[in-house]
Design a protein around this motif. Structure first.
Motif, mmCIF file in Angstrom:
data_model
loop_
_atom_site.group_PDB
_atom_site.id
_atom_site.type_symbol
_atom_site.label_atom_id
_atom_site.label_comp_id
_atom_site.label_asym_id
_atom_site.label_seq_id
_atom_site.Cartn_x
_atom_site.Cartn_y
_atom_site.Cartn_z
ATOM 1 N N LEU A 86 0.829 -1.203 0.000
ATOM 2 C CA LEU A 86 0.000 0.000 0.000
ATOM 3 C C LEU A 86 0.866 1.255 0.000
ATOM 4 N N TYR A 87 1.905 1.272 0.807
ATOM 5 C CA TYR A 87 2.802 2.426 0.868
ATOM 6 C C TYR A 87 3.487 2.650 -0.483
ATOM 7 N N ARG A 88 3.956 1.574 -1.115
ATOM 8 C CA ARG A 88 4.573 1.705 -2.438
ATOM 9 C C ARG A 88 3.560 2.205 -3.471
ATOM 10 N N ASP A 89 2.309 1.745 -3.367
ATOM 11 C CA ASP A 89 1.269 2.225 -4.288
ATOM 12 C C ASP A 89 1.017 3.720 -4.110
ATOM 13 N N VAL A 90 1.052 4.178 -2.862
ATOM 14 C CA VAL A 90 0.892 5.612 -2.603
ATOM 15 C C VAL A 90 2.030 6.381 -3.261
ATOM 16 N N LEU A 91 3.252 5.890 -3.103
ATOM 17 C CA LEU A 91 4.407 6.566 -3.706
ATOM 18 C C LEU A 91 4.321 6.558 -5.231
ATOM 19 N N ARG A 92 3.880 5.448 -5.816
ATOM 20 C CA ARG A 92 3.728 5.382 -7.275
ATOM 21 C C ARG A 92 2.660 6.346 -7.780
ATOM 22 N N ASP A 119 3.160 17.776 -8.776
ATOM 23 C CA ASP A 119 4.142 18.815 -8.484
ATOM 24 C C ASP A 119 4.824 18.493 -7.161
ATOM 25 N N ARG A 120 6.014 19.054 -6.991
ATOM 26 C CA ARG A 120 6.855 18.723 -5.833
ATOM 27 C C ARG A 120 6.180 18.985 -4.503
ATOM 28 N N GLU A 121 5.537 20.108 -4.393
ATOM 29 C CA GLU A 121 4.930 20.502 -3.116
ATOM 30 C C GLU A 121 3.818 19.540 -2.708
ATOM 31 N N THR A 122 2.956 19.211 -3.657
ATOM 32 C CA THR A 122 1.853 18.284 -3.375
ATOM 33 C C THR A 122 2.391 16.895 -3.041
ATOM 34 N N ALA A 123 3.346 16.418 -3.843
ATOM 35 C CA ALA A 123 3.928 15.095 -3.609
ATOM 36 C C ALA A 123 4.589 15.039 -2.237
ATOM 37 N N PHE A 124 5.290 16.106 -1.855
ATOM 38 C CA PHE A 124 5.944 16.130 -0.548
ATOM 39 C C PHE A 124 4.899 16.048 0.566
ATOM 40 N N GLY A 125 3.816 16.800 0.461
ATOM 41 C CA GLY A 125 2.767 16.785 1.478
ATOM 42 C C GLY A 125 2.103 15.429 1.609
ATOM 43 N N VAL A 126 1.801 14.811 0.474
ATOM 44 C CA VAL A 126 1.160 13.490 0.493
ATOM 45 C C VAL A 126 2.117 12.452 1.072
ATOM 46 N N GLU A 132 4.624 12.906 3.163
ATOM 47 C CA GLU A 132 4.785 13.112 4.601
ATOM 48 C C GLU A 132 3.545 12.661 5.376
ATOM 49 N N ALA A 133 2.362 12.916 4.818
ATOM 50 C CA ALA A 133 1.129 12.480 5.482
ATOM 51 C C ALA A 133 1.060 10.953 5.535
ATOM 52 N N ALA A 134 1.403 10.307 4.424
ATOM 53 C CA ALA A 134 1.401 8.840 4.386
ATOM 54 C C ALA A 134 2.439 8.282 5.352
ATOM 55 N N ARG A 135 3.624 8.871 5.345
ATOM 56 C CA ARG A 135 4.693 8.413 6.241
ATOM 57 C C ARG A 135 4.265 8.544 7.700
ATOM 58 N N ILE A 186 -5.366 -3.747 12.288
ATOM 59 C CA ILE A 186 -4.488 -3.605 11.119
ATOM 60 C C ILE A 186 -5.298 -3.739 9.843
ATOM 61 N N ARG A 187 -6.220 -4.699 9.806
ATOM 62 C CA ARG A 187 -7.076 -4.855 8.615
ATOM 63 C C ARG A 187 -7.899 -3.602 8.355
ATOM 64 N N ILE A 188 -8.441 -3.025 9.414
ATOM 65 C CA ILE A 188 -9.233 -1.795 9.271
ATOM 66 C C ILE A 188 -8.360 -0.673 8.734
ATOM 67 N N LEU A 189 -7.160 -0.538 9.278
ATOM 68 C CA LEU A 189 -6.247 0.508 8.816
ATOM 69 C C LEU A 189 -5.887 0.319 7.343
ATOM 70 N N LEU A 190 -5.641 -0.924 6.937
ATOM 71 C CA LEU A 190 -5.313 -1.186 5.535
ATOM 72 C C LEU A 190 -6.494 -0.893 4.621
ATOM 73 N N THR A 191 -7.685 -1.254 5.053
ATOM 74 C CA THR A 191 -8.882 -0.967 4.255
ATOM 75 C C THR A 191 -9.080 0.539 4.111
ATOM 76 N N ASP A 192 -8.922 1.269 5.208
ATOM 77 C CA ASP A 192 -9.035 2.730 5.149
ATOM 78 C C ASP A 192 -7.966 3.327 4.236
ATOM 79 N N GLY A 193 -6.762 2.790 4.314
ATOM 80 C CA GLY A 193 -5.667 3.278 3.471
ATOM 81 C C GLY A 193 -5.929 3.029 2.001
ATOM 82 N N ARG A 194 -6.439 1.834 1.673
ATOM 83 C CA ARG A 194 -6.769 1.539 0.268
ATOM 84 C C ARG A 194 -7.865 2.454 -0.241
ATOM 85 N N HIS A 195 -8.859 2.679 0.610
ATOM 86 C CA HIS A 195 -9.957 3.570 0.238
ATOM 87 C C HIS A 195 -9.435 4.995 -0.002
#
Length: 115
Positions: A54-60, A66-73, A75-78, A93-102
């Motif tokens: 999921l984290y790699r998908d967020v990064l992809r 743009d740099r500013e938006t990517a940096f904010g997203v 940092e928020a994901a991290r 953990i399952r709930i957190l992963l489901t929320d993250g995918r959503h």
């Protein structure tokens, strides 16, 4: 010490860090020898792999932003992943992963409509 509050009918004394503590043999998830963290099951390792995916998908998904938006997203994901890194409850953990995918799907939809 991380000894659960269950009855100590099957407790044994253990030395840990120079102090004597009681270890309850009937309570799992705590590791008897180290008493530092719960034992991880196969399900924990599978869910950890899902979290990394999921984290790699967020990064992809951020590629091309743009740099500013990517940096904010990023940092928020991290921050979200760091805040929940010590979670051991499988259902939580399952709930957190489901929320993250959503959230990722919503972000991808917003990016498609914005371009």
């Amino acid at each position: 010490t991380l000894v659960p509050h269950h009855s100590f009918s099957r407790a044994i004394p253990r030395w840990h860090g120079g102090t004597l503590s009681l270890v309850n043999l009937t309570s799992t998830p705590y590791h008897i020898d180290t008493m530092t963290a719960p034992l991880l099951t196969l399900k924990h390792f599978v869910l950890r792999a899902e979290a990394r995916r999921l984290y790699r998908d967020v990064l992809r998904t951020m590629k091309g932003l743009d740099r500013e938006t990517a940096f904010g997203v990023r940092e928020a994901a991290r921050a979200q992943f760091a805040d929940n890194a010590q979670e051991y409850d499988i259902e939580r953990i399952r709930i957190l992963l489901t929320d993250g995918r959503h959230s990722l799907e919503q972000m991808q939809c917003y990016l498609v409509t914005a371009t």
